[in-house]
Design a protein around this motif. Structure first.
Motif, PDB file in Angstrom:
ATOM      1  N   ARG A   1       5.927   9.429 -41.960  1.00 34.64           N
ATOM      2  CA  ARG A   1       6.737  10.236 -42.866  1.00 34.64           C
ATOM      3  C   ARG A   1       5.848  11.119 -43.736  1.00 34.64           C
ATOM      4  O   ARG A   1       6.198  12.252 -44.056  1.00 34.64           O
ATOM      5  CB  ARG A   1       7.627   9.342 -43.722  1.00 34.64           C
ATOM      6  CG  ARG A   1       8.609   8.506 -42.932  1.00 34.64           C
ATOM      7  CD  ARG A   1       9.729   9.324 -42.282  1.00 34.64           C
ATOM      8  NE  ARG A   1       9.331  10.333 -41.320  1.00 34.64           N
ATOM      9  CZ  ARG A   1       9.014  10.088 -40.048  1.00 34.64           C
ATOM     10  NH1 ARG A   1       9.005   8.857 -39.589  1.00 34.64           N
ATOM     11  NH2 ARG A   1       8.684  11.081 -39.230  1.00 34.64           N
ATOM     12  N   ARG A   2       4.694  10.603 -44.139  1.00 37.13           N
ATOM     13  CA  ARG A   2       3.722  11.432 -44.854  1.00 37.13           C
ATOM     14  C   ARG A   2       3.233  12.555 -43.952  1.00 37.13           C
ATOM     15  O   ARG A   2       3.065  13.703 -44.392  1.00 37.13           O
ATOM     16  CB  ARG A   2       2.559  10.562 -45.329  1.00 37.13           C
ATOM     17  CG  ARG A   2       1.502  11.302 -46.136  1.00 37.13           C
ATOM     18  CD  ARG A   2       0.460  10.326 -46.653  1.00 37.13           C
ATOM     19  NE  ARG A   2      -0.324   9.718 -45.584  1.00 37.13           N
ATOM     20  CZ  ARG A   2      -1.131   8.680 -45.740  1.00 37.13           C
ATOM     21  NH1 ARG A   2      -1.237   8.108 -46.934  1.00 37.13           N
ATOM     22  NH2 ARG A   2      -1.817   8.192 -44.730  1.00 37.13           N
ATOM     23  N   LEU A   3       3.015  12.238 -42.696  1.00 40.33           N
ATOM     24  CA  LEU A   3       2.597  13.242 -41.719  1.00 40.33           C
ATOM     25  C   LEU A   3       3.648  14.340 -41.601  1.00 40.33           C
ATOM     26  O   LEU A   3       3.320  15.535 -41.567  1.00 40.33           O
ATOM     27  CB  LEU A   3       2.369  12.565 -40.359  1.00 40.33           C
ATOM     28  CG  LEU A   3       2.088  13.475 -39.154  1.00 40.33           C
ATOM     29  CD1 LEU A   3       0.781  14.229 -39.335  1.00 40.33           C
ATOM     30  CD2 LEU A   3       2.049  12.650 -37.873  1.00 40.33           C
TER      31      LEU A   3
ATOM     32  N   LEU B   1      21.123  10.011 -35.574  1.00 46.31           N
ATOM     33  CA  LEU B   1      21.089   8.561 -35.750  1.00 46.31           C
ATOM     34  C   LEU B   1      19.700   8.041 -36.108  1.00 46.31           C
ATOM     35  O   LEU B   1      19.572   7.090 -36.884  1.00 46.31           O
ATOM     36  CB  LEU B   1      21.579   7.871 -34.471  1.00 46.31           C
ATOM     37  CG  LEU B   1      23.048   8.082 -34.076  1.00 46.31           C
ATOM     38  CD1 LEU B   1      23.302   7.494 -32.684  1.00 46.31           C
ATOM     39  CD2 LEU B   1      23.972   7.441 -35.103  1.00 46.31           C
ATOM     40  N   TYR B   2      18.656   8.642 -35.518  1.00 50.19           N
ATOM     41  CA  TYR B   2      17.328   8.036 -35.581  1.00 50.19           C
ATOM     42  C   TYR B   2      16.255   8.895 -36.258  1.00 50.19           C
ATOM     43  O   TYR B   2      15.093   8.492 -36.309  1.00 50.19           O
ATOM     44  CB  TYR B   2      16.861   7.688 -34.167  1.00 50.19           C
ATOM     45  CG  TYR B   2      17.713   6.623 -33.523  1.00 50.19           C
ATOM     46  CD1 TYR B   2      17.626   5.284 -33.914  1.00 50.19           C
ATOM     47  CD2 TYR B   2      18.637   6.950 -32.534  1.00 50.19           C
ATOM     48  CE1 TYR B   2      18.410   4.310 -33.335  1.00 50.19           C
ATOM     49  CE2 TYR B   2      19.440   5.976 -31.942  1.00 50.19           C
ATOM     50  CZ  TYR B   2      19.312   4.663 -32.353  1.00 50.19           C
ATOM     51  OH  TYR B   2      20.106   3.686 -31.780  1.00 50.19           O
ATOM     52  N   ALA B   3      16.625  10.070 -36.753  1.00 49.13           N
ATOM     53  CA  ALA B   3      15.652  10.923 -37.448  1.00 49.13           C
ATOM     54  C   ALA B   3      16.170  11.241 -38.845  1.00 49.13           C
ATOM     55  O   ALA B   3      16.591  12.369 -39.132  1.00 49.13           O
ATOM     56  CB  ALA B   3      15.409  12.200 -36.647  1.00 49.13           C
ATOM     57  N   PRO B   4      16.160  10.248 -39.739  1.00 50.24           N
ATOM     58  CA  PRO B   4      16.753  10.444 -41.070  1.00 50.24           C
ATOM     59  C   PRO B   4      16.015  11.455 -41.930  1.00 50.24           C
ATOM     60  O   PRO B   4      16.535  11.857 -42.978  1.00 50.24           O
ATOM     61  CB  PRO B   4      16.708   9.042 -41.679  1.00 50.24           C
ATOM     62  CG  PRO B   4      15.606   8.334 -40.952  1.00 50.24           C
ATOM     63  CD  PRO B   4      15.650   8.881 -39.564  1.00 50.24           C
ATOM     64  N   TRP B   5      14.818  11.872 -41.536  1.00 50.56           N
ATOM     65  CA  TRP B   5      14.107  12.899 -42.291  1.00 50.56           C
ATOM     66  C   TRP B   5      14.713  14.286 -42.043  1.00 50.56           C
ATOM     67  O   TRP B   5      14.378  15.236 -42.754  1.00 50.56           O
ATOM     68  CB  TRP B   5      12.623  12.902 -41.924  1.00 50.56           C
ATOM     69  CG  TRP B   5      12.344  13.030 -40.449  1.00 50.56           C
ATOM     70  CD1 TRP B   5      12.135  14.182 -39.742  1.00 50.56           C
ATOM     71  CD2 TRP B   5      12.238  11.969 -39.502  1.00 50.56           C
ATOM     72  NE1 TRP B   5      11.912  13.910 -38.409  1.00 50.56           N
ATOM     73  CE2 TRP B   5      11.966  12.544 -38.248  1.00 50.56           C
ATOM     74  CE3 TRP B   5      12.338  10.578 -39.601  1.00 50.56           C
ATOM     75  CZ2 TRP B   5      11.805  11.785 -37.081  1.00 50.56           C
ATOM     76  CZ3 TRP B   5      12.176   9.824 -38.449  1.00 50.56           C
ATOM     77  CH2 TRP B   5      11.910  10.423 -37.213  1.00 50.56           C
ATOM     78  N   LEU B   6      15.595  14.411 -41.033  1.00 55.79           N
ATOM     79  CA  LEU B   6      16.327  15.651 -40.793  1.00 55.79           C
ATOM     80  C   LEU B   6      17.750  15.498 -41.309  1.00 55.79           C
ATOM     81  O   LEU B   6      18.356  14.429 -41.160  1.00 55.79           O
ATOM     82  CB  LEU B   6      16.356  15.984 -39.296  1.00 55.79           C
ATOM     83  CG  LEU B   6      15.014  16.191 -38.599  1.00 55.79           C
ATOM     84  CD1 LEU B   6      15.227  16.419 -37.114  1.00 55.79           C
ATOM     85  CD2 LEU B   6      14.249  17.364 -39.219  1.00 55.79           C
TER      86      LEU B   6
ATOM     87  N   SER C   1      13.655  27.397 -47.916  1.00 53.68           N
ATOM     88  CA  SER C   1      14.415  26.211 -47.521  1.00 53.68           C
ATOM     89  C   SER C   1      13.476  25.023 -47.346  1.00 53.68           C
ATOM     90  O   SER C   1      12.411  25.159 -46.740  1.00 53.68           O
ATOM     91  CB  SER C   1      15.159  26.463 -46.216  1.00 53.68           C
ATOM     92  OG  SER C   1      15.745  25.254 -45.745  1.00 53.68           O
ATOM     93  N   PRO C   2      13.863  23.851 -47.838  1.00 55.18           N
ATOM     94  CA  PRO C   2      13.005  22.674 -47.643  1.00 55.18           C
ATOM     95  C   PRO C   2      13.176  22.018 -46.285  1.00 55.18           C
ATOM     96  O   PRO C   2      12.407  21.127 -45.936  1.00 55.18           O
ATOM     97  CB  PRO C   2      13.471  21.731 -48.757  1.00 55.18           C
ATOM     98  CG  PRO C   2      14.915  22.074 -48.943  1.00 55.18           C
ATOM     99  CD  PRO C   2      15.030  23.561 -48.696  1.00 55.18           C
ATOM    100  N   ASP C   3      14.175  22.450 -45.505  1.00 56.58           N
ATOM    101  CA  ASP C   3      14.515  21.724 -44.285  1.00 56.58           C
ATOM    102  C   ASP C   3      14.652  22.661 -43.088  1.00 56.58           C
ATOM    103  O   ASP C   3      15.288  23.719 -43.188  1.00 56.58           O
ATOM    104  CB  ASP C   3      15.841  20.971 -44.464  1.00 56.58           C
ATOM    105  CG  ASP C   3      15.787  19.987 -45.610  1.00 56.58           C
ATOM    106  OD1 ASP C   3      14.957  19.062 -45.539  1.00 56.58           O
ATOM    107  OD2 ASP C   3      16.553  20.157 -46.577  1.00 56.58           O
ATOM    108  N   PRO C   4      14.099  22.264 -41.949  1.00 52.53           N
ATOM    109  CA  PRO C   4      14.303  23.050 -40.729  1.00 52.53           C
ATOM    110  C   PRO C   4      15.660  22.733 -40.099  1.00 52.53           C
ATOM    111  O   PRO C   4      16.256  21.685 -40.360  1.00 52.53           O
ATOM    112  CB  PRO C   4      13.161  22.573 -39.828  1.00 52.53           C
ATOM    113  CG  PRO C   4      12.933  21.147 -40.241  1.00 52.53           C
ATOM    114  CD  PRO C   4      13.223  21.101 -41.723  1.00 52.53           C
TER     115      PRO C   4
END
Length: 431
Positions: A40-42, A113-118, A96-99
């Motif tokens: 997540r840091r990466l 479901l599996y990429a909560p950073w998005l 924007s902070p998010d792609p």
């Protein structure tokens, strides 16, 4: 589009280099008793580097189809099969902070479901054409181009250029028809990717360690009667068994095939007295290797030993010049000129006395070659990781030596992460 802007903090782009300790070469399991790669840091580091590069450019947004750039922005990957399909893409807008990610339909559902950073709403199903197999006349490209234009208008950047890395021409035409000005975005992404964090260096070091082991296997298996493709098969098995996610290529070159260098492998039988060199290109968690080693089988001649000695000398002299602030032209000055090793000009010799950045792609910054670096020198920076390689044809007219090291640029010089011994010419199957 969410207009909430989160500023890039110093911690977001802190590579956390610590050159006073050994470079990390950690296990790949998650454990509770030591810090390993923090993915997540990466993700935060890579996305923040891209946002910073975008802010420093003339572009209003980046639209990426290059799978390496998609992974850098989104930390998603759906398999090597998608590398050449132009089947996925991502959009990052200024501020924007998010792609936003468009993916195969079921993959987009998986990410939710599996990429909560998005953000779930930013994981979209999409299809533009699979390199033309879906006819542009069917309207998919037009639909997505208009969707992208609407998102840019919502973000307030539609009047600024849109940076694109690679793209199908009909898709570019549709973006222009939607009122967007398309410019090169690959340079912005490469600028973002050139300085590796400690997590990236740990992954590159792990990938190199796998190749260390592969070369020990080659040294064991390399003997008369074995074919080049037998070695390739054994190395593929070893690497995938040890966690590789993509064995891009194993170049296996022996005997009279060593000069000139053909950059491939065949079913040629290894014979006593052959010089043989190998290049192992593979990745761990997307981070790549490019790592040559040369062997002789049973015995070596004086001309073969001399070729190896020269290749090693050229390499060592070039590596001694690597430090922050050095220019790529200074490193090239340690390489022989093309006529000195049998080539008419530098373009004909390109890639033989050479260095190139390593990361999610095989070729990143810096590129160091007499073809470009003498007239267009660039600066070596702390935190760069690159492979540096030399080649010397033997005077017998058919043998040749090839050596390559992978290096991390530290605050004072460089550290080598390709550790299979190469100081002297190794002899396999020495009876």
């Amino acid at each position: 589009m969410d207009q909430t802007v989160r500023k890039i903090s110093a911690e977001d782009i802190n590579p956390r280099h610590n050159w006073g300790r050994a470079l990390p070469s950690l296990g790949i399991m998650g454990v509770d008793f030591e810090e390993r790669v923090d993915y997540r840091r990466l993700h935060t580091y890579r996305l923040s580097r891209a946002r910073m590069a975008l802010d420093n450019s003339e572009l209003g947004a980046l639209l990426v189809f290059d799978v390496n750039n998609i992974r850098y922005l989104t930390s998603t990957k759906i398999g090597e099969w998608e590398r050449d399909k132009l089947s996925r893409w991502a959009l990052l807008t200024r501020g924007s902070p998010d792609p936003i990610l468009w993916d195969f339909g079921s993959a987009a559902v998986h990410h939710k479901l599996y990429a909560p950073w998005l953000k779930p709403k930013n994981c979209k199903a999409g299809l533009v054409g699979l390199r033309g197999t879906v006819d542009p006349a069917f309207g998919l490209m037009k639909r997505h181009a208009e969707e992208i234009a609407a998102l840019l208008r919502e973000a307030g950047v539609a009047d600024m250029p849109l940076g694109v890395d690679i793209i199908e021409p009909p898709m570019m035409f549709e973006l222009e028809k939607a009122g967007l000005k398309v410019k090169d975005g690959q340079q912005v992404m490469l600028e973002a990717r050139e300085i590796k964090s400690i997590d990236e260096i740990a992954l590159l070091n792990r990938a190199a360690a796998m190749v260390d082991g592969a070369y020990d296997l080659i040294n064991e298996k390399l003997r008369p009667g074995v074919r080049e493709n037998d070695i390739v098969a054994e190395v593929n098995k070893f690497l995938y068994t040890h966690g590789s996610d993509d064995v891009e290529a194993i170049n296996a070159i022996s005997g009279e095939r060593c000069n000139p260098h053909p950059h491939n492998f065949t079913d040629r039988l290894i014979r006593p007295g052959d010089q043989a060199f190998f290049d192992i290109l593979q990745s761990f968690m997307g981070y790549r290797t490019c790592y040559y080693r040369t062997f002789n089988v049973v015995r070596a001649t004086d001309s073969q030993r001399d070729a190896y000695k020269k290749a090693r000398e050229w390499l060592d002299n070039a590596m001694a010049r690597i430090k922050p602030g050095a220019m790529t032209s200074q490193i090239c000055e340690a390489f022989p000129k093309a006529p000195e090793f049998g080539f008419p000009d530098e373009m004909s010799a390109f890639g033989l006395q050479f260095a190139h950045g390593l990361g999610l792609a095989l070729h990143e910054r810096p590129i160091i070659s007499r073809v470009v670096s003498m007239d267009h020198p660039t600066e070596i920076k702390e935190g760069m990781v690159f492979a540096i390689e030399t080649y010397c044809p033997a005077t017998d007219g058919y043998s040749g030596a090839r050596i390559e090291e992978e290096v991390v640029v530290t605050d004072k010089g460089c550290k080598v992460i390709s550790l299979f011994p190469a100081e002297e010419l190794p002899i396999s199957a020495k009876y």
